[in-house]
Scaffold this motif. Structure first.
Motif, mmCIF file in Angstrom:
data_model
loop_
_atom_site.group_PDB
_atom_site.id
_atom_site.type_symbol
_atom_site.label_atom_id
_atom_site.label_comp_id
_atom_site.label_asym_id
_atom_site.label_seq_id
_atom_site.Cartn_x
_atom_site.Cartn_y
_atom_site.Cartn_z
ATOM 1 N N ASP A 70 1.144 8.520 4.940
ATOM 2 C CA ASP A 70 1.363 7.882 3.645
ATOM 3 C C ASP A 70 1.133 6.380 3.741
ATOM 4 O OD1 ASP A 70 2.112 10.259 2.357
ATOM 5 O OD2 ASP A 70 4.200 10.047 2.986
ATOM 6 N N SER A 74 4.678 3.541 -0.070
ATOM 7 C CA SER A 74 4.490 4.639 -1.019
ATOM 8 C C SER A 74 5.830 5.243 -1.410
ATOM 9 C CB SER A 74 3.595 5.717 -0.398
ATOM 10 O OG SER A 74 3.515 6.846 -1.254
ATOM 11 N N THR A 77 4.896 11.305 -1.307
ATOM 12 C CA THR A 77 4.304 11.693 -0.029
ATOM 13 C C THR A 77 3.221 12.739 -0.221
ATOM 14 O OG1 THR A 77 4.776 12.475 2.217
ATOM 15 C CG2 THR A 77 6.010 13.520 0.423
ATOM 16 N N ARG A 158 11.029 10.255 -0.731
ATOM 17 C CA ARG A 158 9.670 10.761 -0.922
ATOM 18 C C ARG A 158 9.682 12.277 -1.091
ATOM 19 N NH1 ARG A 158 6.106 7.270 3.523
ATOM 20 N NH2 ARG A 158 6.552 5.220 2.638
#
Length: 219
Positions: A70, A74, A77, A158
């Motif tokens: 990733d 971020s 994911t 994520r």
């Protein structure tokens, strides 16, 4: 075998904060059991075993991973390693939370202890991840709080967003199918479930790195 928690030595009868130490151990033990029980596949390369599958994560015999890392920062994911880690930890936290509820282990008032309790029981909020700066304890405990927050931000959050994005209101069902696929190594039912909701080839479209099946130029 080493059994480690952040709550001091375990060889004495009266350990430091025994309930939290127990929950910390339970979460870690369950998490690692799920990883240990995940499906593995090996091939022989030049007389040596090379792992090409771990759970639902794959790699070529040359070492090229199926999915890419990733991007830094971020919030979502597309990395199978993060998905597997998040799935195993979500399940471990669920078991730990049920244990705490069954035996009446209440959340402590101390800031660090409260963060640990919420972390191991899966009740840590996004606001909690910023509370590491409030921990004024030893250097080791402060570093622990920072690491706890980093893990929650880069793995847990994520994975939660992934379940929300592709579960379409069925996040728990998606999680159960992911966990089953991780342990068995069989992604057939998971792929079918995703395809029925998002169209054909969803799994490969989400995770497979560009050029994964292209010939290795160094071969």
């Amino acid at each position: 075998m080493a059994v480690i928690t952040m709550y001091g030595p375990m060889e004495c009868r009266d350990t430091e904060r025994s309930p939290l130490a127990l929950l910390d151990l339970l979460r870690a033990y369950t998490h690692d059991c799920l990883h240990y029980g995940s499906r593995r596949r090996y091939v022989e390369v030049a007389g040596r075993p090379v792992r090409t599958q771990y759970g639902i994560n794959y790699r070529r015999a040359t070492g090229q991973p199926y999915s890419v890392v990733d991007r830094h920062g971020s919030r979502n994911t597309r990395n199978l390693g993060i998905v597997m880690e998040g799935a195993c930890d979500k399940e471990a936290r669920s078991i730990t939370r049920q244990t705490a509820e069954r035996f009446g282990v209440a959340e402590p008032f101390d800031i660090l202890d409260a963060l640990v309790f919420r972390d191991v029981t899966g009740t840590l909020s996004e606001e909690d991840t910023g509370r590491a700066v409030e921990v004024h304890a030893s250097e080791e405990q402060t570093r622990y709080a920072v690491a706890l927050s980093d893990y929650d931000r880069t793995v847990t959050r994520r994975y939660i967003r992934f379940l929300a994005e592709f579960g379409l209101g069925e996040g728990d069902e998606l999680h159960a199918r992911l966990l089953a696929a991780i342990v068995t190594g069989d992604v057939t039912e998971l792929m079918t479930w995703l395809d029925e909701r998002h169209g054909p080839g969803t799994f490969t479209g989400l995770f497979r790195a560009p050029g994964y099946f292209e010939p290795d130029p160094s071969a």
